[in-house]
Enzyme design. Structure first.
Site, short mmCIF file in Angstrom:
data_model
loop_
_atom_site.label_atom_id
_atom_site.label_comp_id
_atom_site.label_asym_id
_atom_site.label_seq_id
_atom_site.Cartn_x
_atom_site.Cartn_y
_atom_site.Cartn_z
N ARG A 194 47.14 1.43 69.74
CA ARG A 194 47.10 0.72 71.02
C ARG A 194 48.48 1.16 72.06
O ARG A 194 48.48 0.93 73.24
CB ARG A 194 47.25 -0.81 70.74
N ARG A 201 54.95 -9.79 71.67
CA ARG A 201 54.07 -9.43 70.87
C ARG A 201 52.62 -9.57 71.59
O ARG A 201 52.40 -10.52 72.05
CB ARG A 201 53.88 -10.05 69.31
N GLY A 242 48.96 -9.19 70.40
CA GLY A 242 48.13 -8.94 69.15
C GLY A 242 46.86 -9.48 69.21
O GLY A 242 46.28 -10.08 70.24
N SER A 243 46.19 -9.55 67.97
CA SER A 243 44.91 -10.49 67.83
C SER A 243 45.11 -11.49 66.86
O SER A 243 46.05 -11.51 66.13
CB SER A 243 43.64 -9.55 67.46
N GLU A 288 47.34 -15.66 62.69
CA GLU A 288 47.42 -14.10 62.79
C GLU A 288 48.60 -13.85 61.67
O GLU A 288 48.90 -14.66 60.71
CB GLU A 288 48.23 -13.74 64.14
N ASP A 321 38.13 -12.86 66.50
CA ASP A 321 37.16 -13.69 65.51
C ASP A 321 37.41 -15.01 65.65
O ASP A 321 38.43 -15.39 65.74
CB ASP A 321 37.21 -12.75 64.18
N1 HPA Z 1 43.52 -13.75 59.92
C1 HPA Z 1 44.63 -13.35 59.83
N2 HPA Z 1 45.12 -12.37 61.01
C2 HPA Z 1 44.20 -12.28 61.87
C3 HPA Z 1 42.82 -12.85 61.94
C4 HPA Z 1 42.40 -13.63 60.83
O1 HPA Z 1 41.23 -14.00 60.68
N3 HPA Z 1 42.22 -12.33 63.03
C5 HPA Z 1 42.99 -11.47 63.54
N4 HPA Z 1 44.25 -11.58 63.17
#
Ligand code: HPA
Length: 232
Positions: free
Chosen positions: A24, A87, A89-90, A179, A204
């Site tokens: 990324r 940061r 991030g996801s 996260e 998610d």
């Molecule tokens: N758990 C931990 N970290 C994450 C998740 C998760 O479901 N989705 C994105 N980062």
């Protein structure tokens, strides 16, 4: 150079955006930065410095989890005198009203990590965002008509936990998302008196089990990125 970053002093901006995924970092440098140079390839954890709308900025991969994030953040702060870390991030949503592709600004973090019980035995430390960066992100998001959710996130050491529904207690207490890096980053920021903020995209959903397609992930990631870059 430091142990894990092969940059010379001065190669890295005072403000660094940190995606977890080093690919990324490369993507951001190629798509958004002018005159980008790659200052680090050690362990494939790419770091780039370039300019965005005339302002110097660096993008450094953090890897996954507190241990990896802490190594890079420590070296950025102590060796390269970085003053602001964002940061990007996801996260996984823990609340019905925080939807897939939404953005979360992590005002504070709860965690199952032991890093702070070693520093504060039998006491609790609350890692929090820089108010200055949080306010700026919130205001920029409003200007850019981007919906953001602001609140507590849960930083876990285990992506695959046992029991697998242990996140539910955090959801009950209003924590927005899960996260794996923010508690480490905010703790280091406090220790070294620098500013830090995590901006997260929901990839998610732990309640509905929805997940972004890779195309949706890229689009929503770009929106978060543009928000973070506008803060430089
Ligand atoms: N758990 C931990 N970290 C994450 C998740 C998760 O479901 N989705 C994105 N980062």
């Amino acid at each position: 150079m430091s142990i894990h970053i092969a940059a010379k002093i001065g190669d890295i901006s005072e403000i660094v955006l940190m995606p977890g995924d080093p690919m990324r970092a490369q993507y951001i440098a190629n798509k958004y930065l002018q005159n980008a140079i790659c200052y680090n390839q050690v362990r494939g954890m790419f770091g780039y410095t370039g300019s965005y709308k005339g302002k110097k900025v660096s993008i450094q991969g953090s890897g996954m989890g507190i241990p990896s994030m802490s190594i890079y953040a420590n070296e950025l702060i102590q060796e390269y005198k970085v003053k602001k870390i964002i940061r990007i991030g996801s996260c996984g949503s823990l609340q019905r009203n925080v939807q897939i592709r939404d953005i979360v600004l992590a005002q504070a973090t709860s965690s199952d990590t032991n890093i702070n019980s070693r520093i504060f035995p039998s006491m609790n430390f609350s890692p929090v965002a820089s108010f200055n960066l949080l306010l700026k992100a919130y205001q920029k998001a409003q200007e850019m008509s981007i919906k953001v959710n602001v609140g507590n996130v849960f930083t876990t050491d285990l992506f695959y936990d046992e029991p697998c529904d242990s996140w539910k207690i955090w959801a009950k207490y209003g924590v927005l998302a899960i996260e794996m890096e923010t508690a480490g980053l905010y703790t280091l920021a406090a220790r070294h008196n620098i500013e830090a903020l995590s901006i997260l995209t929901v990839s998610d959903h732990l309640i509905t089990n929805e997940a972004c397609t890779s195309e949706e992930r890229e689009k929503s990631f770009n929106r978060m990125l543009e928000l973070a870059l506008e803060m430089v």
